[in-house]
Design an enzyme around this catalytic site. Structure first.
Site, PDB file in Angstrom:
ATOM      1  N   GLU A 498       0.826  -1.214   0.000  1.00  0.00           N
ATOM      2  CA  GLU A 498       0.000   0.000   0.000  1.00  0.00           C
ATOM      3  C   GLU A 498       0.858   1.262   0.000  1.00  0.00           C
ATOM      4  O   GLU A 498       0.529   2.264   0.635  1.00  0.00           O
ATOM      5  CB  GLU A 498      -0.950   0.014   1.212  1.00  0.00           C
ATOM      6  N   GLY A 499       1.975   1.207  -0.714  1.00  0.00           N
ATOM      7  CA  GLY A 499       2.887   2.347  -0.757  1.00  0.00           C
ATOM      8  C   GLY A 499       4.015   2.146   0.224  1.00  0.00           C
ATOM      9  O   GLY A 499       3.796   2.111   1.430  1.00  0.00           O
TER      10      GLY A 499
END
Length: 818
Positions: A498-499
């Site tokens: 998620e990043g």
């Protein structure tokens, strides 16, 4: 001396006017009056040149045409040359989602009345029942060692249970067979599973975070919802979502995957559709997915949909068995949840495969940004919170059970420095979970969820590392007895997905935070880049002077609070004696953050985006202030006792000390002829505030001792977790031994003291205990219980041993003769 007094009065007047945010007209009149009165103290203020300059300044500021000609237009033109253009992808990221209380903290003036009305979410009866029954039943089925090292997958019965008991349908609306649980309930479910098995938690997490279910529920056409959501809710369909690839991770703008609008045949009929070519990697649930969500760049070279050729990032949903899709292989990310690549070559699908239909072509990036909240704000922080809950319980218990030099290891100050941090971070994670999930009920605050993802997973990393240091070899040696190694081994997963955390901290938190949370900045940039320059100048004029007043007001506030705090600062009306000083400190640091950010933006402009070390530090300050708010709100929900106060006080000291460290690093490295150091002297003329100091040795010792004892906080952090009571389980063994120690500890310590002095006779522990009873050192009734505990203690400290092929566990748990 009188001239100096006049200057001080004029400066104080300006600061007061800006601090009180007085309008330009009234403020000008007040300043002129004070100037004239000060003329009786300093005659040079009545000098014709001084009066001319005063009149000119007041006139220019208050006359629109003159102000725009001599001030606004030069600034407008200068900024237009140096400020970088905002690209479509960046604009969509900035505009996506909502803001929440983090905007108040960035403004420099938190609205505590608003904050007082924020109430943590409670579970509904249905949500509580699901946790107490289905989740507990699932946890009873799980054996993470078997999953991790033997099966390298969930058992088939666990897959069936997840599918058919609704674990994949938590976010799906009830009308389609889903549960539509709150973000808080989802977090509680995921963290409880994660305290038992990270593999199972990730498997349940993905369909309920970024994926087809959420995108369909939010943006899908009615036909798409009717087609897919019932199957996803029942578990008949397993979803995955393909975003990342070999050359495009967090940089969605670099996605090389393409879709070209063209005509093709489906079931013998010619239809308008898309020909897709893609190569996706690191996609969770891909090896078992039946339906694949895809993000790709869509092109329309023949203008079949309209006049635009490059439509932009688009999201589509296709069956996994579509011709040309290659799926089923697995990656091995260090934990055996299903994760793998997806490839597609010349995959033709109809246009109605676009999520939301053809009208949503090119709008995929905004859709993704708005839906990332579930992963960043719910699922990943839930995994971190689970690590906090179990880390607190196991580290505290092990520190009391394990002895060296005839002393519990948890009583050594070096160990307490680590264990106290474990206690404070676990407390913080639970508090943060409550506040962040509450924010998601009010919208999709992208900055809050970015903060949550980064800081929660970094706290998890720190907490588990401390736990491993304390456990030592007991935490290193793998085996079914080990209660720390698998979470330790899996930590990089949460850090990366998620990043990646480096990107999240360096670019997203402050980059989006400054644009989304600043009351004027984004609108100013829009005015600067407006096609209608005349209208842009007019808009910029109002925004620029409001911005200047805002900045000068925050500078005045920060200086005033540095000199007179806490007398000039408000706290929530419901704040008690414990929390009120901390709220006032948040006010002070909020004003400093706002002032420092505006100074950085004014002097660096677009270069601040590239000065990632600086912007990340400002983001850290912003994040720590929100974390402090979470701690205070959570503290108010627990019983007011010594344990609650001690944990909250330590956690707050950590948050503010880290915020202040970030500010000091910023001011030391800002440059611009020492302006950073000037800001430091202005805002902290008396040095670092006491409450922003790192925890003291006394606090370390107190909390290091408290983590080893029963308390209201220990109970509060255990309540959301799955705590096995099976003495043969890795967690249950430590738990049972700790509980037994609490029962026999006074007698056990008396026995150890006598044994250490050589006062006892016998060849075994039992014989020595019997001798201790005869000599009145312990009671006869304690002998059996202490002997039982000592056997449990010895067994609890053993690490797993295997045969030489590492296949069969061979542990000899019987105590040796002594």
């Amino acid at each position: 001396m009188l001239s100096l007094l006049a200057i001080v009065l004029l400066i104080a007047t300006l600061m007061t006017l800006f601090y009180q945010q007085i309008s330009r007209g009234i403020g000008s009149a007040v300043f002129v009056i004070v100037w004239l009165l000060c003329g009786f103290l300093a005659s040079w203020l009545f000098h014709p040149l001084s009066l001319i300059l005063l009149a000119a300044g007041v006139t220019v500021l208050n006359h629109v045409d003159l102000r725009q000609k001599f001030i606004t237009k030069p600034v407008y033109n200068a900024l237009a040359k140096v400020m970088p253009a905002i690209g479509d992808t960046e604009r969509e990221a900035i505009e996506a989602g909502t803001t929440w209380f983090e905007a108040d903290l960035f403004s420099g003036r938190p609205d505590w009345e608003k904050f007082a009305h924020i109430q943590f979410t409670s579970l509904t009866e249905e949500e509580q029942s699901f946790i107490d029954n289905e989740v507990v039943e699932l946890c009873d089925m799980l054996d993470e060692w078997q999953i991790f090292h033997e099966l390298r997958d969930l058992p088939e019965e666990v897959w069936d249970f997840l599918k058919h008991k609704g674990f994949f349908s938590l976010i799906i609306p009830t009308e389609y067979g889903g549960k539509a649980f709150s973000p808080y309930a989802q977090s509680r479910i995921m963290s409880k599973i994660a305290t038992r098995s990270l593999t199972a938690a990730v498997t349940a997490m993905v369909p309920n975070s970024l994926g087809p279910g959420e995108l369909l529920a939010e943006y899908g056409t009615q036909e798409q919802k009717d087609r897919w959501l019932p199957g996803l809710a029942k578990g008949d369909e397993i979803p995955c979502f393909g975003l990342t690839g070999p050359e495009a991770g967090s940089d969605a703008g670099a996605i090389p995957d393409t879709g070209v609008i063209c005509k093709g045949k489906i079931d013998g009929k010619e239809v308008l559709g898309m020909r897709l070519n893609f190569a996706k990697r690191w996609i969770t649930l891909a090896p078992v997915a039946t339906v694949v969500g895809l993000a790709f760049k869509l092109y329309d070279p023949e203008k079949l949909l309209g006049d635009t050729e490059d439509l932009g990032i688009t999201c589509a949903l296709i069956p996994a068995d579509t011709k040309g899709v290659e799926i089923g292989r697995r990656h091995y990310p260090g934990s055996p949840f299903m994760n793998g690549p997806i490839n597609g070559k010349d995959v033709f699908v109809p246009l109605d495969a676009i999520i939301g239909g053809p009208d949503m072509a090119g709008k995929g990036w905004r859709m993704l940004i708005e839906c990332l909240g579930a992963g960043r704000g719910v699922s990943l922080p839930a995994l971190a919170t689970a690590s906090g809950e179990m880390g607190y319980r196991m580290t505290g218990a092990f520190g009391r059970i394990r002895r060296q030099f005839n002393t519990a290891v948890g009583e050594f100050e070096g160990v307490q420095e680590a264990s106290a941090n474990v206690a404070a971070l676990a407390y913080t994670l639970e508090a943060y979970r409550h506040l962040v999930t509450r924010s998601l009920e009010d919208g999709a605050p992208s900055v809050v969820t970015a903060m949550a993802k980064y800081h929660a997973t970094e706290m998890m990393r720190e907490l588990i590392n401390h736990g491993m240091d304390i456990a030592g070899g007991r935490g290193i040696q793998l085996g079914p007895r080990n209660f720390l190694a698998l979470p330790y081994q899996s930590t990089p997963i949460a850090i990366t997905v998620e990043g990646a955390n480096i990107l999240t901290r360096s670019l997203m938190i402050f980059g989006q935070g400054a644009m989304r949370c600043h009351p004027f900045l984004y609108d100013e940039l829009q005015a600067i880049q407006a096609e209608d320059k005349k209208q842009g100048l007019q808009d910029f004029d109002a925004l620029f002077f409001s911005h200047a007043s805002h900045t000068l007001g925050n500078i005045s506030s920060a200086i005033a609070q540095a000199l007179a705090s806490p007398y000039l600062s408000d706290a929530p009306g419901n704040a008690d004696a414990f929390s009120a000083p901390w709220y006032r400190l948040i006010n002070r640091y909020s004003a400093v953050l706002a002032s420092t950010s505006d100074m950085a933006l004014a002097l660096l402009g677009g270069d601040l985006k590239r000065r990632e070390l600086l912007s990340a530090r400002l983001g850290d300050v912003h994040s720590q202030l929100l974390i402090a708010c979470a701690i205070l709100k959570y503290h108010a929900t627990l019983p007011r006792d010594e344990a609650n106060d001690a944990h909250a006080h330590y956690a707050l000291r950590l948050a503010f000390s880290r915020a202040h460290d970030s500010l000091e690093a910023f001011t030391s490295n800002f440059g611009f002829f020492g302006i950073g150091r000037v800001l430091k002297r202005l805002f902290f003329p008396l040095g670092r505030p006491c409450k922003a100091q790192a925890p003291s040795d006394d606090q370390i010792r107190a909390l290091g001792q408290m983590i080893m004892e029963p308390s209201s906080v220990r109970d509060a952090l255990a309540e959301p977790a799955y705590i096995s009571q099976d003495p043969e389980d890795s967690i249950g063994r430590v738990e049972a031994t700790f509980n037994k120690l609490l029962e026999v500890e006074p007698g056990f310590l008396a026995y150890l003291k006598a044994e250490g002095k050589g006062q006892l006779e016998g060849k075994t522990v039992l014989e020595k205990l019997q001798d201790a009873a005869r000599k009145g050192i312990i009671n006869e009734s304690q002998v059996e219980a202490i002997n039982e505990y000592d056997a449990m203690r010895y067994d609890c400290l053993l690490t797993d041993a295997f045969d030489k092929d590492l296949k069969e566990v061979q542990v000899h748990a019987e105590r040796p003769m002594i």
